[in-house]
Design a protein around this motif. Structure first.
Motif, PDB file in Angstrom:
ATOM      1  N   TYR A  35       0.828  -1.197   0.000  1.00 37.57           N
ATOM      2  CA  TYR A  35       0.000   0.000   0.000  1.00 37.57           C
ATOM      3  C   TYR A  35       0.868   1.253   0.000  1.00 37.57           C
ATOM      4  CZ  TYR A  35      -3.888   3.043   1.370  1.00 37.57           C
ATOM      5  OH  TYR A  35      -4.831   4.009   1.411  1.00 37.57           O
ATOM      6  N   TYR A  43       2.815   1.534   5.882  1.00 37.30           N
ATOM      7  CA  TYR A  43       2.070   0.503   5.138  1.00 37.30           C
ATOM      8  C   TYR A  43       2.948  -0.238   4.133  1.00 37.30           C
ATOM      9  CZ  TYR A  43      -1.534   3.766   6.745  1.00 37.30           C
ATOM     10  OH  TYR A  43      -2.302   4.604   7.487  1.00 37.30           O
ATOM     11  N   ASP A  60      -6.112  -0.206  11.848  1.00 42.39           N
ATOM     12  CA  ASP A  60      -5.430   0.162  10.613  1.00 42.39           C
ATOM     13  C   ASP A  60      -4.220   1.019  10.987  1.00 42.39           C
ATOM     14  OD1 ASP A  60      -4.782   0.855   8.086  1.00 42.39           O
ATOM     15  OD2 ASP A  60      -6.780   1.550   7.512  1.00 42.39           O
ATOM     16  N   VAL A  66       0.715  -3.783   4.471  1.00 44.57           N
ATOM     17  CA  VAL A  66      -0.592  -3.751   3.831  1.00 44.57           C
ATOM     18  C   VAL A  66      -0.392  -3.947   2.333  1.00 44.57           C
ATOM     19  CG1 VAL A  66      -2.743  -2.468   3.617  1.00 44.57           C
ATOM     20  CG2 VAL A  66      -1.239  -2.013   5.536  1.00 44.57           C
ATOM     21  N   TYR A 177     -12.054  -5.156   3.614  1.00 45.98           N
ATOM     22  CA  TYR A 177     -11.088  -4.067   3.559  1.00 45.98           C
ATOM     23  C   TYR A 177      -9.690  -4.675   3.631  1.00 45.98           C
ATOM     24  CZ  TYR A 177      -9.412   0.706   4.184  1.00 45.98           C
ATOM     25  OH  TYR A 177      -8.787   1.906   3.991  1.00 45.98           O
ATOM     26  N   TYR A 178      -8.685  -3.817   3.562  1.00 49.65           N
ATOM     27  CA  TYR A 178      -7.304  -4.306   3.544  1.00 49.65           C
ATOM     28  C   TYR A 178      -6.991  -5.184   4.756  1.00 49.65           C
ATOM     29  CZ  TYR A 178      -6.535  -0.646   0.085  1.00 49.65           C
ATOM     30  OH  TYR A 178      -6.604   0.134  -1.028  1.00 49.65           O
ATOM     31  N   GLU A 180      -3.996  -6.504   7.318  1.00 46.52           N
ATOM     32  CA  GLU A 180      -2.727  -5.930   7.761  1.00 46.52           C
ATOM     33  C   GLU A 180      -1.990  -6.937   8.624  1.00 46.52           C
ATOM     34  OE1 GLU A 180      -2.980  -1.948   9.201  1.00 46.52           O
ATOM     35  OE2 GLU A 180      -4.192  -1.332   7.489  1.00 46.52           O
TER      36      GLU A 180
ATOM     37  N   ARG B 105      11.100   4.414  14.489  1.00 46.18           N
ATOM     38  CA  ARG B 105      10.966   3.315  13.523  1.00 46.18           C
ATOM     39  C   ARG B 105      11.967   3.457  12.387  1.00 46.18           C
ATOM     40  NH1 ARG B 105       5.563   3.790  11.221  1.00 46.18           N
ATOM     41  NH2 ARG B 105       6.111   1.998   9.943  1.00 46.18           N
ATOM     42  N   LYS B 132      -2.960   7.157   6.742  1.00 45.69           N
ATOM     43  CA  LYS B 132      -4.332   7.170   6.235  1.00 45.69           C
ATOM     44  C   LYS B 132      -5.193   8.134   7.050  1.00 45.69           C
ATOM     45  CE  LYS B 132      -4.712   2.410   4.663  1.00 45.69           C
ATOM     46  NZ  LYS B 132      -5.496   1.188   4.807  1.00 45.69           N
TER      47      LYS B 132
END
Lengths: 595, 304
Positions: A35, A43, A60, A66, A177-178, A180, B105, B132
């Motif tokens: 993603y 992602y 998410d 993803v 949906y996706y 993960e 990270r 997102k």
């Protein structure tokens, strides 16, 4: 004397003790889609490396791996592609894979998949030996599960070699949906565990293997991995009815037999060196009547009918048919059955030998899918060129997604050998440079180009676009080397009026100038402008799409932070066919979505 | 007779085991001593308002911090979320903590070798855009990277958080405050849609960067403005000098606690002439007393 006995006892105990090594992913070697973009860490596939960072949280998260697609949307969209030889796919299909490596090679005992969002997409686990042989560890249909994070530990087959490279295959076509994934843990032993001792291994497992994550909110205080496996099985998350087991074992048997069969066929061909060329058409049955009598009732059927029946068989079954008798052998190798060839399902056993073995049947081949095949130098660029020279002249469709053997010289060969090429998919082929892409300008009939995650440059792409007036589908997702997507889109609007679908996912250089130009592609049915971050304030440029492309069915506008209701109003008025709109991360009210 | 032989064998085995155990442990200790340059660090802090905050790891109120280590570098950083966003219904701590966690990270992924702190901050900032869920707000940030190969520290600072490096009681290096005007520091920000024109937003390229060669035993204080606005530098230096060459994390923790506690007390002392009040007076504002704020103290010594 008593002391001695006690000592021996402990020694033998030490000998019998199986040491389990528990390791998380050290590196991600390969994957089919992600993603996130390559310049980011959100992602992306590399998030699978290391210990779980989010488990047991469910949701998410950018820290997870993803994949690019989910559900049936992508298959059914105007840009959706049809599989070649769909019968090859079998009952358990997969759309994506990821290859992960671990520090130490072990005999796998358990693989724990930390799924933190929409679990259940894993369908296959493969292990690669240090010599390059792939073996299936587990296979099972995608599951419908409860929406909660979980550690999935499929029951593995015992394999006779140590491995440090796993491939996970996913089928996310049934997800809402996706999916993960947070981490993958490989539990294994340095020594192969003897079959008869497996029972003791299981009993030892609980004290020896300990899960490192202390938090266990969802599993109510479960700590040992063995317990979790048991618990998962109790919950019937994956239901193993005996029927499924049988079909699994048959298909696995076939998986292992298939390469052997190919080899046998090849040996047979060697044994008869002066054998005449295979029949070019079924109208000239080469076999003597005495031979066809062996086929029983089949001999009463005209060859055309048998060929038609054989046309429904997958590659594996065709190879098995070849072993029935000479008549069947010649029929099952008829080039008419191999006008389309999909090898993606058999990526694990496609190598130069099997390609050579298939070659005599590929005289008429037009559509070839070699995606996922030949990685880790199983097929060299020269092998592929040799193969292409033998069978490439009629090719109209060629899919080479995630094929590491594709280099500039292979693209050069494709461009010169396959003048009829209409479709070319080169997803994830990062080795091809602009020199290779420039070769594609000699092809005039291109209708579908898939350059997802390639390093194509603006200049090469514009040259290709100018020479392909028939282009219908173009995927430029995550192409990070295009210095100005606006110029590309301007070229598109001038030279490619047939364009139906366009994927500009993560095109950071696209601005409203490019979007305005898109309005001139009046046949557009699908456009993906997700994560075009320079486009966060689209202004009125979206209106030109809304008014210019009345056939629009699917439009992705993910992460256009400033997108508001008034941007979407024109779409409601003008695009009556609109089916799917992605407005993730946008400030759009629920009101307009409900309309 | 037999039993004597056996017991003798057992005894010698036990002794041998003891010796091998001893030798392995001593080699481990040597490996420890040979370790590459790194930072021994401790953290302490207080949220401005105890009653309304949920304590989260890596956060004190709107402040956030991180420490991360890879083969090439040892990195520490703090960020201070700008509190004004609370009026817009945005949690200011989320922005700063996401920024710091992403830095962590990025460092831990180890895919980027020898990354400069300004690049790190910029990359982290762009990750915010990739999320997102839009994470809105703004934040100051300060990141220090110890390059483990050449023993240099590289720093990047945006806004009024900062650092001080003390060697034998002397300040050898410190950050400079970046302000647009009084009490309005430079800040990385992601404003809510429609407000982008009205909000101060500095690009990550605006970060003030520096590099400085450190020596064994140097003491580094990395803190948010809650510390520097309330504790006079001399007091900080006095406390930090106590740690010259210290490698015991407990002692470093003790001093970090002391500095944080001092800052906390001075912040709520309405009669104290704090550095913040002095700065206000320079700007023509009649002020006295400390400035209540979130406090984060990250204290580290260089061990080479």
């Amino acid at each position: 004397m008593v002391d001695v006995l006690a000592l021996i006892d402990t020694i033998t105990k030490e000998d019998n003790e199986v040491v389990f090594i528990e390791q998380f992913v050290s590196d991600v070697r390969d994957f089919s889609s992600q993603y996130g973009s390559d310049i980011s860490i959100s992602y992306t596939a590399y998030n699978l490396a290391g210990k779980p960072s989010k488990y047991p949280d469910y949701g998410d998260y950018p820290q997870a791996f993803v994949m690019r697609t989910y559900g049936r949307w992508w298959k059914e969209a105007p840009s959706g592609v049809r599989e070649f030889m769909p019968q090859n796919q079998g009952s358990i299909i997969s759309q994506d894979f990821i290859d992960v490596t671990f520090e130490q090679a072990v005999y796998p005992f358990q693989v724990n998949i930390y799924e933190i969002y929409n679990p259940g997409a894993l369908v296959r686990v493969w292990a690669r030996s240090l010599q390059g042989k792939w073996a299936l560890l587990w296979e099972g249909a995608a599951q419908a599960t409860r929406p909660m994070s979980r550690i999935f530990s499929p029951p593995l087959r015992t394999i006779q070699f140590p491995t440090n490279l796993l491939r996970l295959e996913f089928d996310h076509s049934n997800l809402e949906y996706y999916t993960e994934l947070d981490a993958v843990c490989l539990v294994g032993t340095y020594k192969p565990f003897p079959e008869n001792n497996l029972g003791t291994c299981h009993t030892l497992q609980n004290p020896v293997v300990r899960s490192r994550n202390g938090s266990s909110s969802n599993f109510s205080g479960l700590v040992t991995v063995g317990d979790i496996t048991n618990r998962v099985q109790e919950m019937n998350i994956h239901q193993f009815s005996p029927q499924v087991d049988i079909s699994n074992s048959i298909s696995s048997f076939l998986d292992h037999e298939f390469p052997n069969l190919l080899r046998q066929i090849e040996d047979m061909q060697r044994a008869i060196p002066n054998r005449p060329a295979l029949p070019m058409s079924s109208s000239q049955p080469p076999e003597l009547p005495s031979h066809s009598a062996n086929s029983g009732a089949f001999s009463n059927l005209p060859d055309e009918s048998i060929l038609h029946i054989l046309g429904y068989l997958d590659l594996k079954d065709l190879c098995r048919c070849a072993q029935v008798n000479r008549h069947f052998r010649s029929l099952s190798q008829d080039p008419h059955l191999y006008i389309e060839l999909g090898l993606r399902k058999f990526w694990h056993c496609v190598n130069p030998i099997s390609l050579q073995c298939l070659l005599p049947r590929l005289t008429y081949i037009q559509k070839l899918d070699m995606s996922w095949c030949g990685n880790y130098r199983d097929i060299s660029p020269d092998d592929f060129i040799e193969f292409l020279e033998a069978c490439g002249k009629n090719l109209s469709h060629l899919r080479l997604n995630c094929c590491k053997f594709v280099t500039d010289s292979s693209i050069e060969k494709i461009a010169s050998l396959c003048p009829k090429l209409e479709e070319l998919a080169l997803q994830n082929n990062t080795k091809v440079t602009s020199r290779g892409f420039f070769c594609l300008t000699s092809l005039r009939g291109l209708e579908r180009l898939d350059f997802y995650r390639t390093s194509i440059t603006k200049e090469a792409l514009i040259a290709i676009l100018k020479s392909s007036p028939l282009l219908k589908h173009l995927n430029l997702g995550s192409c990070m080397h295009i210095s100005s997507m606006d110029e590309v889109v301007l070229t598109l609007s001038k030279h490619n009026s047939e364009l139906v679908s366009l994927d500009l996912w993560k095109s950071y250089t696209l601005t409203s100038v490019g979007v305005n130009a898109l309005g001139k592609c009046s046949r557009l049915e699908e456009v993906d402008l997700g994560w075009c971050l320079s486009l966060s304030t689209p202004g009125l440029s979206l209106n030109s799409i809304a008014y210019g492309c009345p056939k629009m069915k699917k439009i992705f506008l993910a992460s256009m932070r400033c997108l508001a209701d008034y941007h979407l109003e024109p779409f409601l008025k003008n695009c009556s066919l609109l089916e799917q709109v992605d407005v993730l991360g946008c400030s759009v009210t629920a009101d307009i979505i409900s309309r | 007779m037999h039993s004597i032989v056996y017991t003798g064998r057992l005894l010698s085995r036990a002794i041998w085991n003891g010796i091998t155990n001893y030798t392995t442990s001593s080699t481990e200790a040597q490996v420890c001593r040979k370790r590459e340059p790194h930072l021994v660090h401790a953290v302490c802090g207080f949220p401005k308002d105890f009653t309304h905050t949920i304590l989260k790891k890596g956060q004190f109120g709107d402040d956030a911090w991180f420490h991360a280590l890879n083969k090439a570098s040892d990195v520490i950083g703090v960020a201070d979320g700008v509190g004004g966003w609370r009026n817009y219904g945005i949690d200011p701590g989320e922005f700063s903590s996401f920024l710091m966690k992403t830095c962590e990270r990025l460092v831990c992924s180890g895919r980027l070798k020898n990354m400069l702190p300004a690049t790190l901050l910029a990359r982290s900032y762009y990750e915010l855009l990739e999320s997102k869920r839009p994470i809105l707000g703004s934040s100051t940030a300060c990141v220090i990277v110890l390059n483990r190969e050449n023993c240099q520290v590289y720093t990047a600072n945006i806004g009024d958080s900062g650092f001080v490096i003390v060697r034998h009681g002397e300040v050898v290096h410190r950050s400079e405050e970046q302000q647009h005007y009084f009490n309005t520091p430079f800040q990385l920000s992601l404003p809510p849609p429609g407000r982008s024109g009205l909000v101060l937003s500095d690009s990550p390229d605006a970060a003030d960067t520096s590099s400085f060669p450190v020596e064994d035993g140097d003491v580094i204080l990395l803190a948010t403005d809650g510390v520097f606005d309330n504790v006079p530098q001399q007091l900080l230096v006095t406390e930090m000098t106590k740690l010259q060459g210290e490698r015991d994390p407990c002692k470093i923790q003790g001093v970090a606690n002391a500095i944080a506690w001092m800052a906390r007390n001075l912040a709520f002392d309405s009669t104290f002439m704090s550095p913040f009040a002095e700065s206000a007076r320079h700007n023509g504002i009649e002020a006295v007393g400390g400035k209540p704020d979130d406090i984060t103290v990250l204290l580290a010594t260089v061990a080479i």
